[in-house]
Design an enzyme around this catalytic site. Structure first.
Site, mmCIF file in Angstrom:
data_model
loop_
_atom_site.group_PDB
_atom_site.id
_atom_site.type_symbol
_atom_site.label_atom_id
_atom_site.label_comp_id
_atom_site.label_asym_id
_atom_site.label_seq_id
_atom_site.Cartn_x
_atom_site.Cartn_y
_atom_site.Cartn_z
ATOM 1 N N HIS A 44 -1.455 -7.928 1.798
ATOM 2 C CA HIS A 44 -1.511 -8.476 3.329
ATOM 3 C C HIS A 44 -2.660 -8.244 4.223
ATOM 4 O O HIS A 44 -2.982 -8.458 5.350
ATOM 5 C CB HIS A 44 -0.349 -8.525 4.150
ATOM 6 C CG HIS A 44 -0.262 -6.764 4.628
ATOM 7 N ND1 HIS A 44 -0.310 -6.673 5.703
ATOM 8 C CD2 HIS A 44 0.227 -5.719 3.876
ATOM 9 C CE1 HIS A 44 0.039 -5.114 6.032
ATOM 10 N NE2 HIS A 44 0.527 -4.665 4.910
ATOM 11 N N GLY A 82 0.622 -1.156 -0.022
ATOM 12 C CA GLY A 82 0.129 0.058 0.045
ATOM 13 C C GLY A 82 1.047 1.413 -0.095
ATOM 14 O O GLY A 82 0.564 2.274 -0.833
ATOM 15 N N CYS A 139 1.162 1.568 12.536
ATOM 16 C CA CYS A 139 2.202 2.280 12.660
ATOM 17 C C CYS A 139 2.446 3.566 13.611
ATOM 18 O O CYS A 139 3.466 3.871 13.893
ATOM 19 C CB CYS A 139 2.443 3.106 11.103
ATOM 20 S SG CYS A 139 1.142 2.417 9.839
ATOM 21 N N THR A 168 12.531 -7.151 -11.156
ATOM 22 C CA THR A 168 12.113 -8.459 -11.502
ATOM 23 C C THR A 168 10.655 -8.835 -10.770
ATOM 24 O O THR A 168 10.495 -8.496 -9.723
ATOM 25 C CB THR A 168 12.714 -9.542 -11.086
ATOM 26 O OG1 THR A 168 14.256 -9.279 -11.920
ATOM 27 C CG2 THR A 168 12.593 -10.911 -11.419
ATOM 28 N N SER A 228 -3.330 -3.355 -0.845
ATOM 29 C CA SER A 228 -2.465 -3.951 -0.126
ATOM 30 C C SER A 228 -2.488 -5.440 0.139
ATOM 31 O O SER A 228 -3.498 -6.056 1.052
ATOM 32 C CB SER A 228 -1.742 -3.294 1.205
ATOM 33 O OG SER A 228 -0.847 -3.751 1.724
HETATM 34 N N1 PLP Z 1 -3.090 2.993 3.418
HETATM 35 C C1 PLP Z 1 -3.755 2.406 4.612
HETATM 36 C C2 PLP Z 1 -5.295 3.098 4.986
HETATM 37 C C3 PLP Z 1 -3.114 1.687 5.444
HETATM 38 O O1 PLP Z 1 -4.044 0.938 6.392
HETATM 39 C C4 PLP Z 1 -1.825 1.218 5.272
HETATM 40 C C5 PLP Z 1 -1.658 0.056 6.295
HETATM 41 O O2 PLP Z 1 -1.819 0.075 7.502
HETATM 42 C C6 PLP Z 1 -1.234 1.534 4.322
HETATM 43 C C7 PLP Z 1 -1.822 2.488 3.303
HETATM 44 C C8 PLP Z 1 0.201 0.899 4.047
HETATM 45 O O3 PLP Z 1 0.166 -0.407 3.546
HETATM 46 P P1 PLP Z 1 1.456 -1.293 3.509
HETATM 47 O O4 PLP Z 1 1.763 -1.419 4.970
HETATM 48 O O5 PLP Z 1 0.991 -2.219 2.894
HETATM 49 O O6 PLP Z 1 2.462 -0.617 2.851
#
Ligand code: PLP
Length: 388
Positions: free
Chosen positions: A207, A74, A330, A243, A205
């Site tokens: 995961h 993401g 985060c 790649t 994203s």
């Molecule tokens: N955008 C949103 C709304 C998210 O919740 C997150 C991850 O928590 C991201 C972007 C970032 O995704 P990634 O951790 O896969 O880079």
């Protein structure tokens, strides 16, 4: 030691691989492992798999395969969408103004701030109401003749609020201003059809919906001006050199198709569980829901609890084998209130009691009841000890 099985309620942070995903990926690690850009048979087989994954993603998004760019997640998708479009539009003389929303993920907010500081772009960050909803009129007022991109997330990671992206898309149609949506939190639960949403760029994203970590997608509507961030071999239509991660793309696509197929049933299953948890928490004294009660992700519960510091409550839950979070993964571990809670006007003392529980289609009533029982006890105990 707690003899009960663990309860995982942090699916907004990451999810386990969905059934079938690891099996679908496995051959591309050691059997069909060749570089899909080469021309021999093994490479052609890898290319067929990569093309198949691209076609699957395109089908779920209602897009063309050539509009699907595989990325590392993401964060990269958001960066590529914003920096890539901003630079391409500026270089074409279209302007240098960006519009986004105060509750976006940092992958969006820090990227626009970076463009502002380093590359001279002007940025307008539109506020939200107390439920975290965007006022579309206010957003449209912020759009100027020199605006080169609008970025509005589909659903918020911390408070679960769903934004009226389709309405923004309809209002922007014909204005020549591309619309990007960060749909990272939406993939398990919401329609991702790019036509119905009216978006030109969409980030996913893997995961967050049962695919592997380190995989992502950026949908880029055909004809959108966008420059790559990476110089290199020109893979992914020139937009993402390197790649290809064939196993990752196959896993991401398998999980996305599964999520899309199971979505209606997943929503029907999880909404009563979500509402039960919300109801049980918000009857407690000094606990209130954050985010929009109506326009809310089906699996998302977020509250603030007065006089109950989240780190203590989460520690207590962890001791009972229950995994939850204080907001975005985060942002946790920091002590200042998150930008999202600040944007919806939650005062700092209340924000320190922010808790987030994010469910999956596999979440059970038992897990929710266990969580409720623990929370009632823990919030009471933390308060009785004066938060010490
Ligand atoms: N955008 C949103 C709304 C998210 O919740 C997150 C991850 O928590 C991201 C972007 C970032 O995704 P990634 O951790 O896969 O880079």
């Amino acid at each position: 030691m707690d003899p009960m099985p663990p309860v995982y309620l942090d699916h907004a942070a990451t999810t386990p691989l969905a059934p079938g995903v690891l099996d679908a990926m496995r051959p591309f690690f050691d059997q069909t492992f060749a570089n899909p850009s080469a021309s021999y048979r093994q490479a052609r087989e890898a290319r067929v798999a990569l093309d198949g994954a691209r076609a699957t993603v395109a089908r779920v998004l209602g897009a063309q395969p050539a509009e699907v760019v595989f990325t590392s997640g993401g964060t990269e998708s958001d960066n590529l969408a914003i920096v890539g479009v901003a630079r391409a539009m500026r270089d074409a003389g279209r302007g240098a103004h960006l519009v986004t929303v105060a509750t976006e993920h940092e992958a969006v907010l820090k990227t626009v701030a970076w463009l502002e500081r380093r590359e001279g772009f002007a940025v307008t960050v539109v506020g939200v109401d107390a439920l975290g909803r965007l006022d579309v009129d206010a957003l449209m007022t912020a759009v100027r003749p020199d605006t080169v991109l609008v970025s509005v997330m589909l659903a918020n990671n911390e408070i679960g609020t769903i934004q009226p992206v389709a309405e923004v898309g309809a209002r922007l149609r014909g204005r020549g201003v591309p619309l990007h949506t960060d749909a990272v939190q939406a993939a398990l639960w919401l329609d991702l059809d790019v036509e119905r949403l009216g978006v030109d760029l969409l980030s996913l994203s893997g995961h967050k919906y049962g695919g592997p970590r380190g995989t992502g997608v950026l949908y880029v509507r055909e004809g959108t001006a966008i420059s790559p961030l990476l110089a290199g071999g020109g893979q992914e239509g020139g937009l993402r050199s390197g790649t290809a991660n064939v196993a990752g793309a196959v896993g991401l696509a398998t999980a996305l198709e599964r999520a899309a197929r199971g979505r209606d049933e997943a929503v029907r299953h999880v909404v009563p569980l979500r509402d039960r948890l919300i109801a049980a928490l918000t009857v407690l004294d000094g606990v209130r829901l954050t985010g929009d009660p109506q326009h809310r992700l089906p699996g998302h519960v977020s509250v603030v609890a007065r006089d109950a510091p989240a780190d203590l409550v989460l520690l207590g839950l962890d001791r009972h084998g229950i995994a939850a979070s204080s907001g975005s993964a985060c942002a946790s571990g920091r002590h200042e209130p998150s930008h999202v809670l600040t944007a919806i006007g939650v005062p700092a003392d209340l924000a320190s009691g922010a808790l987030r529980f994010t469910l999956a289609p596999t979440s059970t009533r038992d897990e929710i009841e266990r969580t409720i029982a623990c929370l009632v006890e823990l919030i009471g105990a933390v308060r009785a000890s004066g938060g010490a």
